[in-house]
Design a protein around this motif. Sequence first.
Motif, PDB file in Angstrom:
ATOM      1  N   THR A 272       0.775  -0.897   0.197  1.00 57.54           N
ATOM      2  CA  THR A 272      -0.184   0.022   0.376  1.00 57.54           C
ATOM      3  C   THR A 272       0.889   1.230   0.198  1.00 57.54           C
ATOM      4  N   ILE A 273       2.025   1.229   0.675  1.00 53.97           N
ATOM      5  CA  ILE A 273       2.777   2.484   0.759  1.00 53.97           C
ATOM      6  C   ILE A 273       3.646   2.290  -0.370  1.00 53.97           C
ATOM      7  N   MET A 274       3.629   1.642  -1.383  1.00 54.79           N
ATOM      8  CA  MET A 274       4.933   1.627  -2.555  1.00 54.79           C
ATOM      9  C   MET A 274       3.427   2.355  -3.737  1.00 54.79           C
ATOM     10  N   ASP A 275       2.335   2.229  -3.451  1.00 59.74           N
ATOM     11  CA  ASP A 275       1.209   2.221  -4.203  1.00 59.74           C
ATOM     12  C   ASP A 275       1.292   4.075  -3.961  1.00 59.74           C
ATOM     13  N   GLU A 276       1.416   3.687  -2.744  1.00 63.08           N
ATOM     14  CA  GLU A 276       1.290   5.653  -2.580  1.00 63.08           C
ATOM     15  C   GLU A 276       2.690   6.523  -2.712  1.00 63.08           C
ATOM     16  N   LEU A 277       3.241   6.643  -2.793  1.00 63.11           N
ATOM     17  CA  LEU A 277       4.615   6.525  -3.020  1.00 63.11           C
ATOM     18  C   LEU A 277       4.851   6.886  -4.407  1.00 63.11           C
ATOM     19  N   ARG A 278       4.472   5.992  -5.593  1.00 62.39           N
ATOM     20  CA  ARG A 278       4.436   6.123  -6.576  1.00 62.39           C
ATOM     21  C   ARG A 278       4.015   7.113  -7.459  1.00 62.39           C
ATOM     22  N   ALA A 279       2.714   7.370  -6.704  1.00 58.71           N
ATOM     23  CA  ALA A 279       1.713   7.569  -6.904  1.00 58.71           C
ATOM     24  C   ALA A 279       1.537   9.171  -6.552  1.00 58.71           C
ATOM     25  N   GLN A 280       2.436  10.094  -5.361  1.00 58.20           N
ATOM     26  CA  GLN A 280       2.786  11.195  -4.377  1.00 58.20           C
ATOM     27  C   GLN A 280       3.855  11.477  -4.411  1.00 58.20           C
ATOM     28  N   CYS A 281       4.470  11.082  -4.501  1.00 60.16           N
ATOM     29  CA  CYS A 281       6.354  11.631  -4.357  1.00 60.16           C
ATOM     30  C   CYS A 281       6.657  11.555  -5.895  1.00 60.16           C
ATOM     31  N   PRO A 282       7.199  12.869  -5.719  1.00 67.36           N
ATOM     32  CA  PRO A 282       8.377  13.205  -7.445  1.00 67.36           C
ATOM     33  C   PRO A 282       9.629  12.169  -7.539  1.00 67.36           C
ATOM     34  N   TRP A 283       9.480  11.774  -6.289  1.00 72.93           N
ATOM     35  CA  TRP A 283      11.260  11.065  -6.661  1.00 72.93           C
ATOM     36  C   TRP A 283      11.148   9.397  -7.004  1.00 72.93           C
ATOM     37  N   ASP A 284       9.811   9.167  -6.565  1.00 79.13           N
ATOM     38  CA  ASP A 284       9.381   8.204  -6.312  1.00 79.13           C
ATOM     39  C   ASP A 284       9.364   7.580  -7.579  1.00 79.13           C
ATOM     40  N   LYS A 285       7.840   8.906  -8.196  1.00 82.08           N
ATOM     41  CA  LYS A 285       7.544   8.429  -9.220  1.00 82.08           C
ATOM     42  C   LYS A 285       8.175   8.716 -10.601  1.00 82.08           C
ATOM     43  N   LYS A 286       9.381   9.388 -10.358  1.00 82.14           N
ATOM     44  CA  LYS A 286      10.515   9.810 -11.724  1.00 82.14           C
ATOM     45  C   LYS A 286      11.531   8.177 -11.567  1.00 82.14           C
ATOM     46  N   GLN A 287      11.367   7.089 -10.734  1.00 84.31           N
ATOM     47  CA  GLN A 287      12.523   5.795 -11.143  1.00 84.31           C
ATOM     48  C   GLN A 287      12.144   4.503 -12.037  1.00 84.31           C
ATOM     49  N   THR A 288      12.952   4.118 -12.914  1.00 83.81           N
ATOM     50  CA  THR A 288      12.619   2.975 -13.278  1.00 83.81           C
ATOM     51  C   THR A 288      13.894   1.831 -12.725  1.00 83.81           C
ATOM     52  N   MET A 289      13.779   1.001 -13.397  1.00 81.59           N
ATOM     53  CA  MET A 289      14.973  -0.454 -13.364  1.00 81.59           C
ATOM     54  C   MET A 289      15.784   0.475 -13.120  1.00 81.59           C
ATOM     55  N   GLU A 290      15.953   0.840 -14.607  1.00 88.04           N
ATOM     56  CA  GLU A 290      17.210   1.396 -14.974  1.00 88.04           C
ATOM     57  C   GLU A 290      17.880   1.821 -13.480  1.00 88.04           C
ATOM     58  N   SER A 291      16.995   3.109 -13.113  1.00 95.21           N
ATOM     59  CA  SER A 291      17.613   4.388 -12.349  1.00 95.21           C
ATOM     60  C   SER A 291      17.390   2.671 -10.803  1.00 95.21           C
ATOM     61  N   LEU A 292      16.626   2.081 -11.157  1.00 93.75           N
ATOM     62  CA  LEU A 292      16.943   1.452  -9.447  1.00 93.75           C
ATOM     63  C   LEU A 292      18.525   0.972  -9.219  1.00 93.75           C
ATOM     64  N   ARG A 293      18.424  -0.375 -10.460  1.00 97.17           N
ATOM     65  CA  ARG A 293      19.551  -0.849 -10.445  1.00 97.17           C
ATOM     66  C   ARG A 293      20.949  -0.594  -9.872  1.00 97.17           C
ATOM     67  N   HIS A 294      21.830   0.515  -9.591  1.00 94.53           N
ATOM     68  CA  HIS A 294      22.697   0.433  -9.361  1.00 94.53           C
ATOM     69  C   HIS A 294      22.447   0.912  -7.775  1.00 94.53           C
ATOM     70  N   LEU A 295      21.421   1.342  -7.108  1.00 94.00           N
ATOM     71  CA  LEU A 295      21.181   1.346  -5.822  1.00 94.00           C
ATOM     72  C   LEU A 295      20.565   0.152  -5.680  1.00 94.00           C
ATOM     73  N   THR A 296      19.470  -0.807  -5.786  1.00 89.69           N
ATOM     74  CA  THR A 296      19.705  -2.142  -5.820  1.00 89.69           C
ATOM     75  C   THR A 296      21.019  -3.083  -4.958  1.00 89.69           C
TER      76      THR A 296
END
Length: 257
Positions: free
Chosen positions: A16-40
């Motif tokens: 639920t929190i992930m859904d909310e962040l993806r819908a409302q947070c500017p940073w979370d909305k911007k992320q792609t699989m490629e942008s998350l890769r190095h962080l993972t």
Amino acid sequence: MNSRQDQLKAFDRLLTIMDELRAQCPWDKKQTMESLRHLTIEETYELGDAILDNDLEEVKKELGDVLLHIVFYSKIGSETNDFDIADVCHSICDKLVARHPHIYSDVKVENEEDVKRNWENLKLKEGKKSVLEGVPRSLPALVKANRIQEKVAGVGFDWEAPNQVWEKVEEELHEFKSEVDSLDQDAIENEFGDVLFSLINYARFLNINPENALERTNKKFSKRFQYLEAKAQSLNKPLKDMTLAEMDVFWEEAKKI
């Protein structure tokens, strides 16, 4: 510990929190699989550090970070209708059931080695052309060497006894020393790689994880060197102005600590 109902409720809260962040947070909305890769990758190494330090509180936190990334990728996948978290869970469940016929079917095994051999043979039957396909190309070389050796051993390509592997280590050391004397840099590097590969193989026969062993040595060396730095600072004397004999005194102190 938490009940299964509480565990599912906690996982639902994260979704639920992930859904909310993806819908409302500017940073979370911007992320792609490629942008998350190095962080993972970074989070995975932080989890590895916590495990080696046996810091269970930190392990719990880092597991949460890794789990967040899994949920994040799944959320992105759902937005393109490719997959969601249920598909991810079912995929790994189906694989585990298929790869454990000794649990979910009538296959008999005697020990852990039988399980490993069955695992690799089943993967080949699933359409993989090589047992080495399961070794990620981007793995660090030390980890990759260990995984390659585990994979080929799983289908029977292996030494029979540790003494045979040690003889190979000694052979590679001799060849390395010969090339060092020849001053041929490419040949020296090639033989050094062979020495490392054979030592990693020997470590496997001794049930030593070479990555963990080396990282523990890295941590040990770093702590001792930082002790040396602190001692030098207390004397108001830069390390570069100290003799090796002077530094060795503090190094021996650090070893005793």
